[in-house]
Design an enzyme around this catalytic site. Sequence first.
Site, short mmCIF file in Angstrom:
data_model
loop_
_atom_site.label_atom_id
_atom_site.label_comp_id
_atom_site.label_asym_id
_atom_site.label_seq_id
_atom_site.Cartn_x
_atom_site.Cartn_y
_atom_site.Cartn_z
N ASP A 161 -59.73 30.46 -15.90
CA ASP A 161 -60.25 30.62 -17.26
C ASP A 161 -59.29 30.05 -18.29
O ASP A 161 -59.71 29.40 -19.24
CB ASP A 161 -60.53 32.10 -17.55
N ARG A 168 -61.96 23.33 -22.95
CA ARG A 168 -63.15 23.46 -23.82
C ARG A 168 -62.76 23.31 -25.28
O ARG A 168 -63.49 22.73 -26.09
CB ARG A 168 -63.82 24.82 -23.59
N LYS A 187 -62.48 37.96 -16.97
CA LYS A 187 -61.24 38.65 -17.36
C LYS A 187 -61.38 40.17 -17.20
O LYS A 187 -60.45 40.85 -16.78
CB LYS A 187 -60.86 38.28 -18.79
N1 URA Z 1 -63.58 34.65 -25.69
C1 URA Z 1 -63.27 34.38 -24.40
O1 URA Z 1 -62.55 35.13 -23.77
N2 URA Z 1 -63.78 33.30 -23.83
C2 URA Z 1 -64.58 32.45 -24.48
O2 URA Z 1 -64.99 31.48 -23.90
C3 URA Z 1 -64.88 32.72 -25.82
C4 URA Z 1 -64.37 33.83 -26.39
#
Ligand code: URA
Length: 433
Positions: A161, A168, A187
């Site tokens: 992530d 991103r 998460k």
């Molecule tokens: N918060 C996150 O943890 N991930 C995202 O992609 C957007 C906001």
Amino acid sequence: MRMVDLIEKKQHKDPLTEEEIKWMIENYTNDTIPEYQMSAMAMAIYFNGMTDEELSALTLAMVESGDQIDLSEIDGVKVDKHSTGGVGDTTTLVLAPLVASVGVPVAKMSGRGLGHTGGTIDKLEAIPGFHVELSQEDFISLVNQNKVAVVGQSGNLTPADKKIYALRDVTGTVESIPLIASSIMSKKIAAGANAIVLDVKTGAGAFMKSVERAKELAETMVNIGKSVGRDTMAVISDMSQPLGKAIGNGLEVKEAIDTLKGKGPDDLTELCLVLGSQMAFLGGVGSSLEEARALLEENLHNGKALDKFKTFIQSQGGDETVVAQPDTVLPQPRHSLEVKAKETGVVSKIVADQIGIAAMMLGAGRETKESQIDLAAGLYLHKKVGDEVKEGDVLVTLYSSNEIHDQVVEKVLNHIFISEEGSKPTLIYDIVR
Ligand code: URA
Ligand code: CA
């Protein structure tokens, strides 16, 4: 397997298999798949979305990319709450002791704030002595003993992530609901949650500017949760104006204490009861959301939630006299300044993100990861949307350890609108379950 084939598959809206997704996440995390190929994949997902099956496979692959916290030694259902982020969001400080007071274990891993949204750890550190560096053993034993503990982020959780999010950010693919949903859910799951309550914010201060988008994100996350065996519920809540009246670390601790005494701002209190009911219900307390809510309300009024807060502070080294004397125990600002209304009418708008930036300029937030926070800094909203004001009434008090510049005053005045008409915004738009 070749990444280029997977990219083309997604480009043609053919769903990826679980095996393909696992392979992709594993090899991107270990740097075998280059950034440019993952960029192309993120863009294909941005345009073509993902099926429910793809989403649960993606979320689990991200969970498995790093460490997972094992909370199995804690008795009971471990319910975690996540907010998509807002301004002056004091809910965690209230919810942790409130939900623990009805017997649901709250084993919270929290982060620090960046930009104009605050982090729970920073807020708690406004209490002298409070520390969040706990070993895994101490963390678990505190939760078993008191039903509540908060620990700073540690370990290597969801490295996939972290990499995907950074990518991103620079490829215009942040605003993709499947990517946001899998990012958040991975998460929470890696942090050990058995059940998850989501507070999806909507409005100027939120990621999702419209209620429709917020609802779509909430539904996507609830589906992911259920498909991977985690009971999940969501609330769509307003973030057009800041939540509560206080923004800033020490100020929000005081606001949380007031709320735990049953004397908090209406919106913060109501949102805590709605989110708290979901957490308690998923944690097995109460046979309905209404019953769970009644138990929480009782503990706000009989002092049990406040006692739980005291125990929680004390058990992590903090000065629990903060509850009785917040003004002497919390860091106090050297400077304060009252911002007064220039006209008479009704407050029709308080632009959440801009007010959050004003609080950050006063020292309450970090502009970069390295910035030092001024724990005494922030602002207090004496008026909220829908309140009547007269010219000369105090709208906001600003607090800082440093001299307060006119720039901040202007920013505040430019983002609080007074009109002939105005009404309280909806606080809870929807519940998704
Ligand atoms: N918060 C996150 O943890 N991930 C995202 O992609 C957007 C906001
Ligand atoms: Ca607040």
